[in-house]
Design an enzyme around this catalytic site. Structure first.
Site, mmCIF file in Angstrom:
data_model
loop_
_atom_site.group_PDB
_atom_site.id
_atom_site.type_symbol
_atom_site.label_atom_id
_atom_site.label_comp_id
_atom_site.label_asym_id
_atom_site.label_seq_id
_atom_site.Cartn_x
_atom_site.Cartn_y
_atom_site.Cartn_z
ATOM 1 N N TRP A 1 0.815 -1.220 0.000
ATOM 2 C CA TRP A 1 0.000 0.000 0.000
ATOM 3 C C TRP A 1 0.848 1.270 0.000
ATOM 4 C CZ3 TRP A 1 2.038 2.219 4.182
ATOM 5 C CH2 TRP A 1 2.583 1.381 5.140
ATOM 6 N N ASN A 2 2.153 1.150 0.234
ATOM 7 C CA ASN A 2 2.908 2.401 0.461
ATOM 8 C C ASN A 2 3.191 3.162 -0.841
ATOM 9 O OD1 ASN A 2 4.780 0.454 -0.287
ATOM 10 N ND2 ASN A 2 6.394 1.209 1.054
ATOM 11 N N ALA B 1 -2.583 -4.148 -3.034
ATOM 12 C CA ALA B 1 -2.905 -4.223 -1.601
ATOM 13 C C ALA B 1 -4.371 -3.849 -1.407
ATOM 14 C CB ALA B 1 -2.014 -3.262 -0.824
ATOM 15 N N GLY C 1 7.087 -6.152 -0.401
ATOM 16 C CA GLY C 1 6.425 -6.157 0.908
ATOM 17 C C GLY C 1 7.402 -6.603 1.971
ATOM 18 N N SER C 2 6.863 -7.162 3.043
ATOM 19 C CA SER C 2 7.720 -7.526 4.172
ATOM 20 C C SER C 2 8.523 -8.793 3.879
ATOM 21 C CB SER C 2 6.859 -7.746 5.420
ATOM 22 O OG SER C 2 5.971 -8.824 5.189
ATOM 23 N N GLU D 1 11.193 -7.898 -3.441
ATOM 24 C CA GLU D 1 11.693 -6.606 -2.965
ATOM 25 C C GLU D 1 11.149 -6.464 -1.554
ATOM 26 O OE1 GLU D 1 12.137 -3.327 -1.844
ATOM 27 O OE2 GLU D 1 10.781 -2.452 -3.326
HETATM 28 N N1 LIG Z 1 9.409 -3.413 0.896
HETATM 29 C C1 LIG Z 1 8.419 -2.572 1.048
HETATM 30 O O1 LIG Z 1 8.230 -1.644 0.287
HETATM 31 C C2 LIG Z 1 7.468 -2.803 2.115
HETATM 32 C C3 LIG Z 1 7.825 -3.290 3.353
HETATM 33 N N2 LIG Z 1 6.902 -3.482 4.288
HETATM 34 C C4 LIG Z 1 7.288 -3.927 5.634
HETATM 35 O O2 LIG Z 1 6.318 -4.838 6.096
HETATM 36 C C5 LIG Z 1 5.704 -4.355 7.288
HETATM 37 C C6 LIG Z 1 4.255 -4.749 7.314
HETATM 38 O O3 LIG Z 1 3.543 -4.094 6.268
HETATM 39 P P1 LIG Z 1 2.430 -4.868 5.441
HETATM 40 O O4 LIG Z 1 1.710 -4.013 4.530
HETATM 41 O O5 LIG Z 1 1.613 -5.635 6.414
HETATM 42 O O6 LIG Z 1 3.346 -5.789 4.549
HETATM 43 P P2 LIG Z 1 3.003 -7.215 4.003
HETATM 44 O O7 LIG Z 1 4.252 -7.836 3.539
HETATM 45 O O8 LIG Z 1 2.166 -7.936 4.979
HETATM 46 O O9 LIG Z 1 2.052 -6.897 2.763
HETATM 47 C C7 LIG Z 1 2.521 -6.635 1.465
HETATM 48 C C8 LIG Z 1 1.516 -7.198 0.458
HETATM 49 O O10 LIG Z 1 1.469 -8.614 0.598
HETATM 50 C C9 LIG Z 1 0.121 -9.049 0.807
HETATM 51 N N3 LIG Z 1 0.160 -10.253 1.630
HETATM 52 C C10 LIG Z 1 0.207 -10.345 2.978
HETATM 53 N N4 LIG Z 1 0.243 -11.641 3.347
HETATM 54 C C11 LIG Z 1 0.205 -12.389 2.210
HETATM 55 C C12 LIG Z 1 0.204 -13.793 1.927
HETATM 56 N N5 LIG Z 1 0.257 -14.712 2.893
HETATM 57 N N6 LIG Z 1 0.166 -14.183 0.640
HETATM 58 C C13 LIG Z 1 0.133 -13.275 -0.365
HETATM 59 N N7 LIG Z 1 0.115 -11.941 -0.147
HETATM 60 C C14 LIG Z 1 0.170 -11.503 1.116
HETATM 61 C C15 LIG Z 1 -0.548 -7.853 1.455
HETATM 62 O O11 LIG Z 1 -1.946 -7.905 1.285
HETATM 63 C C16 LIG Z 1 0.087 -6.714 0.685
HETATM 64 O O12 LIG Z 1 -0.555 -6.553 -0.528
HETATM 65 C C17 LIG Z 1 5.951 -2.864 7.272
HETATM 66 O O13 LIG Z 1 5.895 -2.315 8.544
HETATM 67 C C18 LIG Z 1 7.311 -2.814 6.656
HETATM 68 O O14 LIG Z 1 8.271 -3.077 7.633
HETATM 69 C C19 LIG Z 1 5.590 -3.231 4.009
HETATM 70 C C20 LIG Z 1 5.169 -2.743 2.812
HETATM 71 C C21 LIG Z 1 6.111 -2.452 1.795
HETATM 72 O O1 LIG Z 2 10.940 3.219 -5.304
HETATM 73 C C1 LIG Z 2 11.048 3.549 -4.144
HETATM 74 O O2 LIG Z 2 11.423 4.632 -3.742
HETATM 75 C C2 LIG Z 2 10.758 2.518 -3.167
HETATM 76 O O3 LIG Z 2 10.742 1.290 -3.819
HETATM 77 C C3 LIG Z 2 9.538 2.585 -2.418
HETATM 78 S S1 LIG Z 2 9.794 1.315 -1.278
HETATM 79 O O4 LIG Z 2 9.701 0.029 -1.978
HETATM 80 O O5 LIG Z 2 11.168 1.502 -0.838
HETATM 81 O O6 LIG Z 2 8.894 1.420 -0.196
#
Ligand SMILES: NC(=O)C1=CN([C@@H]2O[C@H](COP(=O)(O)OP(=O)(O)OC[C@H]3O[C@@H](n4cnc5c(N)ncnc54)[C@H](O)[C@@H]3O)[C@@H](O)[C@H]2O)C=CC1
Ligand SMILES: O=C(O)[C@H](O)CS(=O)(=O)O
Length: 489
Positions: free
Chosen positions: A163-164, A189, A241-242, A263
């Site tokens: 969602w970010n 998301a 995502g995470s 990523e």
């Molecule tokens: N690398 C990045 O850009 C991101 C990192 N994060 C990290 O993750 C933490 C938690 O944020 P969330 O939004 O809850 O991240 P998340 O990793 O839970 O969610 C990211 C995406 O994966 C989906 N998802 C969740 N569980 C899944 C599953 N079992 N199978 C398939 N899809 C699934 C979610 O609906 C969302 O669309 C944040 O506090 C941050 O530390 C979160 C979002 C983006």
């Molecule tokens: O493109 C960016 O600046 C980042 O990818 C957004 S995030 O994945 O780091 O949250």
């Protein structure tokens, strides 16, 4: 702005606010009804979006598979042509796309429009790359042998995104996929599906053939994730995502030996050496720490400041952050919007509490109650490696200041993490710049800059921050398979 009708009235082109799924070139309601999309600043429902069942997701994959066969026959130039139209439409509608993004994600409108420009840049860049998917000829290993290496689209690519960055995280994946000749199924998301759906609206208007780009909103991420991993027609999974969810998806994808790009989480160090331009370092820290209210995986998570400039840096950062305006992303002049939900605020508060309980000092903000999803920014000094923030990504407006004395010490502290996405440092001494840049165990190093995101560079992490690179000419490789033809003449 309180409901869907009001958001529509803010748009120059209200037909951009679509709430149905886009599958095989058709607009589809969800077999599982709808789910609510809420505005994080006010908590009101912005829209009710189609909630697809797993069977509908499977049907979409089948349509994407059929469409891909034809799409792959298009020349690179033909694909580039419609992708250029898609890019142009995104830029022509930048204001509306920005408003939709702010309504569901919360970030300030100017930042949201910036994300649309950033997201669109991947479509422009990779559309152009479609013309340059070169193979190779290899000198034969025997006199009668001729070897040619082809690069061919991998097939159907599926994305799961957070969602970010509801626009850019999808375009950074969909654009190279389409350029390569793959078709694409995107599961956005559940917090931010509208920004993804509107890309479907514009893809249709641009003339991207039916079934090549599909948007599959669903409130059940795990069901969609399983379908993506278990459906043999999907040959590529790309996730942002995470790290925790990345691990789950990698395990699920293993059964089909699916090609994966991940990523994942970051824990970026931001290092200020005593020879740095302090004003520039403070500005860099503001951008790097507080962009999207800290909800960015390349955000500074740990700020390391050399002892000689520590107090000065802390005072300047505090003076600068104090001036930042918090509020609804639609208000003029707002720097920091709401967090995405209460859980995000709880995580920030946990990191603050942990640091304070272990001896850190709050110099700005602190652990007041959240007002809705709003949490004021906090700066603490005296942070040490035993505190939770040293290991965990905060994903919010918390700036912890660590003190260090020399290069070797800070390099060791910066690398003491399972993550390895982005890192930053400010220094002037050239030999220090090379030494530190080479020693940091990260996929990305920003030197004297707090912003490193661009479509022309390879974005991605090492260690548990992920697999693969997105953006740049490297970003298309994950959507291509190599095949060599060995011919006897
Ligand atoms: N690398 C990045 O850009 C991101 C990192 N994060 C990290 O993750 C933490 C938690 O944020 P969330 O939004 O809850 O991240 P998340 O990793 O839970 O969610 C990211 C995406 O994966 C989906 N998802 C969740 N569980 C899944 C599953 N079992 N199978 C398939 N899809 C699934 C979610 O609906 C969302 O669309 C944040 O506090 C941050 O530390 C979160 C979002 C983006
Ligand atoms: O493109 C960016 O600046 C980042 O990818 C957004 S995030 O994945 O780091 O949250």
């Amino acid at each position: 702005m309180t409901n869907e009708t009001d958001l529509k009235s803010m748009l120059k082109d209200p037909s951009l606010l679509e709430t149905r799924a886009y599958i095989g070139g058709k607009w589809v309601d969800g077999d599982d009804g709808t789910f609510d999309v809420t505005n994080p600043a006010r908590g009101d429902v912005v829209a009710k979006v189609a909630n697809l069942s797993r069977a509908q997701v499977a049907g979409a994959i089948a349509q994407a598979e059929a469409a891909q066969k034809e799409w792959a026959k298009w020349t690179g130039k033909e694909r580039a042509g419609v992708m250029r139209k898609w890019f142009d439409l995104m830029m022509e509608n930048q204001d509306d796309l920005g408003a939709i993004l702010t309504a569901e994600q919360g970030k300030p409108l100017a930042e949201a429009k910036g994300e649309i420009g950033y997201g669109a840049s991947f479509i422009e860049f990779f559309g152009e790359e479609a013309k340059r998917i070169y193979g190779e000829t290899v000198p034969g290993h025997q006199r009668d042998k001729r070897i040619t290496v082809l690069k061919q689209p991998i097939g159907v690519a599926a994305s799961i995104t957070p969602w970010n960055f509801p626009n850019a995280m999808i375009t950074r994946k969909a654009a190279p996929a389409l350029a390569a000749g793959c078709s694409f199924v995107a599961r956005p998301a559940a917090e931010t599906p509208l920004s993804a759906i509107v890309m479907g609206v514009l893809a249709e208007r641009a003339g991207i053939p039916a079934g090549v780009f599909n948007v599959l909103p669903s409130s059940s991420s795990s069901a969609v994730g399983k379908e993506f991993c278990e459906n043999p027609a999907v040959r590529k999974l790309t996730f942002t995502g995470s790290t925790e969810v990345g691990r789950i998806l990698l395990k699920q994808a293993a059964d089909q030996v699916m090609k994966c790009s991940m990523e994942l989480g970051g824990n970026a160090p931001f290092i200020v050496f005593d020879d740095a331009d302090l004003d520039a370092a403070v500005e860099g820290a503001i951008l790097c720490k507080f962009r999207n209210n800290g909800q960015t995986c390349v955000c500074a998570n740990r700020i390391y400041v050399q002892a000689g400039v520590y107090d000065d840096f802390a005072a300047r950062l505090k003076a600068r952050v104090e001036k930042m305006k918090i509020g609804d992303g639609f208000e003029e002049g707002v720097d920091l919007g709401p967090l995405i939900n209460p859980a995000a605020g709880e995580k920030v508060k946990e990191h603050i509490d942990d640091a304070v309980s272990k001896g850190a000092t709050v110099i700005l903000g602190g652990n007041g109650a959240m007002d809705g999803n709003f949490l004021p920014p906090t700066i603490v000094t005296g942070v040490t490696q035993d505190m939770q923030v040293a290991q965990d990504e905060t994903f919010g407006p918390f700036a912890p200041l660590f003190k260090f004395t020399d290069e070797d010490e800070v390099i060791a502290m910066a690398n003491d993490t399972i993550f390895g996405l982005a890192s930053y440092f400010y220094a002037k001494d050239l030999s220090r710049v090379y030494k530190v840049a080479e020693a940091l165990e990260y996929g990305i190093v920003g030197v004297n800059t707090g912003i490193i995101s661009t479509e022309v560079a390879p974005f991605g992490g090492v260690k548990q921050s992920g697999l693969g690179r997105e953006g740049s000419h490297h970003g298309i490789e994950d959507y291509l398979e190599m095949k060599y033809i060995c011919m006897s003449v």
